[in-house]
Design a protein around this motif. Sequence first.
Motif, short mmCIF file in Angstrom:
data_model
loop_
_atom_site.label_atom_id
_atom_site.label_comp_id
_atom_site.label_asym_id
_atom_site.label_seq_id
_atom_site.Cartn_x
_atom_site.Cartn_y
_atom_site.Cartn_z
N GLY A 1 2.59 6.16 8.96
CA GLY A 1 2.54 7.48 8.35
C GLY A 1 2.35 7.47 6.85
N SER A 2 2.28 6.30 6.24
CA SER A 2 2.07 6.25 4.79
C SER A 2 0.59 6.42 4.48
CB SER A 2 2.60 4.94 4.21
OG SER A 2 1.91 3.84 4.75
N ALA B 1 1.83 6.41 -0.72
CA ALA B 1 2.76 7.54 -0.76
C ALA B 1 3.18 7.87 0.66
CB ALA B 1 2.11 8.75 -1.43
N SER B 2 4.31 8.53 0.78
CA SER B 2 4.82 8.87 2.11
C SER B 2 4.23 10.18 2.64
CB SER B 2 6.34 8.97 2.07
OG SER B 2 6.73 9.97 1.16
N SER B 3 3.47 10.90 1.80
CA SER B 3 2.86 12.15 2.23
C SER B 3 1.50 12.30 1.57
CB SER B 3 3.74 13.35 1.85
OG SER B 3 3.77 13.51 0.45
N ARG C 1 -0.68 13.55 -5.89
CA ARG C 1 0.05 13.52 -7.17
C ARG C 1 -0.13 12.19 -7.87
NH1 ARG C 1 3.93 16.49 -4.34
NH2 ARG C 1 5.13 14.62 -3.84
N VAL C 2 -0.02 11.10 -7.12
CA VAL C 2 -0.21 9.77 -7.73
C VAL C 2 -1.65 9.60 -8.20
CG1 VAL C 2 -0.09 7.28 -7.34
CG2 VAL C 2 1.70 8.76 -6.42
#
Length: 67
Positions: free
Chosen positions: A25-26, A37-39, A45-46
């Motif tokens: 799910g990453s 990121a996890s979402s 955002r990153v």
Amino acid sequence: MSDALLLLFLQGLLPRWSFRLERDGSWRAEGNVRISASSREGLVRVLATVDPDGVAEAVRMLEGTGR
């Protein structure tokens, strides 16, 4: 938007990056650096932090003013 469609969409907007969704799910992206990121929101955002010019260009394209 489905995850698969979002991956294609991101690839079209940010061609210097490769995107994938891992089985755990990453969300991952590889360009001049590797990010995770996890979402999907976290990934964006990153990306905005590590490639502000690329994201700004993508926004201009979406607004119809990109060249």
